[in-house]
Enzyme design. Structure first.
Site, PDB file in Angstrom:
ATOM      1  N   ASP A  13       1.329  21.521  -7.211  1.00 14.02           N
ATOM      2  CA  ASP A  13       1.392  21.089  -5.839  1.00 14.02           C
ATOM      3  C   ASP A  13       2.155  22.172  -5.225  1.00 14.02           C
ATOM      4  OD1 ASP A  13       1.273  19.114  -3.558  1.00 14.02           O
ATOM      5  OD2 ASP A  13       3.441  18.990  -3.987  1.00 14.02           O
ATOM      6  N   ASP A  15       3.975  21.760  -1.576  1.00 15.69           N
ATOM      7  CA  ASP A  15       5.251  21.239  -0.846  1.00 15.69           C
ATOM      8  C   ASP A  15       5.960  20.469  -1.521  1.00 15.69           C
ATOM      9  OD1 ASP A  15       4.710  22.446   1.960  1.00 15.69           O
ATOM     10  OD2 ASP A  15       2.781  20.901   1.708  1.00 15.69           O
ATOM     11  N   LYS A 184      -4.976  13.474  -3.483  1.00 10.67           N
ATOM     12  CA  LYS A 184      -4.128  12.659  -4.260  1.00 10.67           C
ATOM     13  C   LYS A 184      -3.473  11.402  -3.771  1.00 10.67           C
ATOM     14  CE  LYS A 184      -1.623  16.527  -4.258  1.00 10.67           C
ATOM     15  NZ  LYS A 184      -0.635  17.353  -4.459  1.00 10.67           N
ATOM     16  N   ASP A 209       5.791  17.238  -7.243  1.00 11.79           N
ATOM     17  CA  ASP A 209       7.497  16.557  -6.973  1.00 11.79           C
ATOM     18  C   ASP A 209       7.230  15.070  -6.559  1.00 11.79           C
ATOM     19  OD1 ASP A 209       5.895  17.335  -4.543  1.00 11.79           O
ATOM     20  OD2 ASP A 209       7.696  16.713  -3.551  1.00 11.79           O
TER      21      ASP A 209
END
Length: 271
Positions: A13, A15, A184, A209
């Site tokens: 990922d 961010d 996602k 995250d």
């Protein structure tokens, strides 16, 4: 890691893993460089549909992270690929920005508000009542409802912003039609990413995250997963979920050594 197979490919990922807003997270540049130096194939994934890969490459470069344009995979690209697979050469009414409109244009779709096959909702900083109303009416008239991702909110320097999922909920409430989300946590996005780099789920790791999107979609696509604690999921929340990542790390900096440690034996640096 529980799976003892070597790791040939990596998905991560963006961010919360590599960057916070416009700032690189310590270890992010080193992680990407380690992948490039090792020759491992990889993709940087994002549910954000606003930007094109070229835009994202420039934004990451400004943060000190060098990622090739073809190593960026967005929910907009995954959505366009889904549309092309489902109904090639179709038409769509698109609510979104350049990342989404460019991706849909590139697959040969016609963008139209006259009897389109699909209403496609993506992220934008300028949702208008007029475009939302038009989307509602088109869906009521039979257009299929697709969304790039279900994220209800996104970050900004001033605080939370309403995102695709929140606007989708408004449209769904008004029409009684629920959208199909491509990004996602739909494992479809993981599968499309794997196909993009000709990777296999058993030898690929997904880093994220967020347990509810990154880790869940990686798990459902059969990947090993690494949760980093520099983004949305706080350590005290990990035990609240019914599933667990393969590994938990404080940050992406802790993952850098794993690029070599988990590589096929013949590809590891000699001692």
């Amino acid at each position: 890691m529980t799976n003892d197979k070597p790791v040939a490919t990596w998905l991560t990922d963006m961010d919360g893993v590599l960057v916070h807003e416009e700032h690189a997270i310590p270890g992010a540049a080193e992680f990407i460089k380690a992948l490039q130096d090792s020759g491992r194939r990889f993709l940087v994934l994002t549910n954000n549909s606003i930007y094109t890969p070229r835009d994202l490459r420039a934004r990451l470069r400004a943060s000190g992270i060098e990622v090739p344009e073809d190593a960026l995979w967005t929910s907009a690209l995954a959505t366009a690929q889904f549309l092309d697979d489902q109904r090639p050469g179709g038409s769509a009414y698109v609510v979104g920005e350049a990342g989404l409109t460019t991706a849909i244009h590139d697959i040969g779709y016609v963008m139209s508000s006259r009897d389109p096959d699909y209403v496609v909702l993506g992220e934008t900083r300028t949702y208008s009542f007029e475009s939302i109303t038009r989307a509602i009416r088109l869906i009521e008239n039979g257009a299929r409802f697709i969304c790039t991702n279900p994220d209800a909110s996104g970050p900004s320097t001033e605080g939370k912003l309403p995102a695709t999922g929140a606007v989708a909920a408004l449209i769904a409430k008004a029409t009684g039609v629920d959208p199909y989300y491509v990004g996602k946590p739909n494992p479809l996005m993981m599968r499309s990413a794997l196909n993009q780099i000709e990777a296999h789920s058993e030898t690929t790791v997904m880093i994220g995250d967020r347990l509810d999107t990154d880790i869940r979609s990686g798990l459902e696509a059969g990947l090993r997963t690494i949760l980093v604690l520099t983004g949305s999921t706080r350590p005290e929340k990990v035990d609240r979920y019914p599933f667990v990542p393969t590994l938990i790390c404080d940050s992406i900096a802790d993952v850098v050594p794993l690029v070599d440690e988990l590589a096929p034996a013949e590809d590891r640096p000699s001692e």
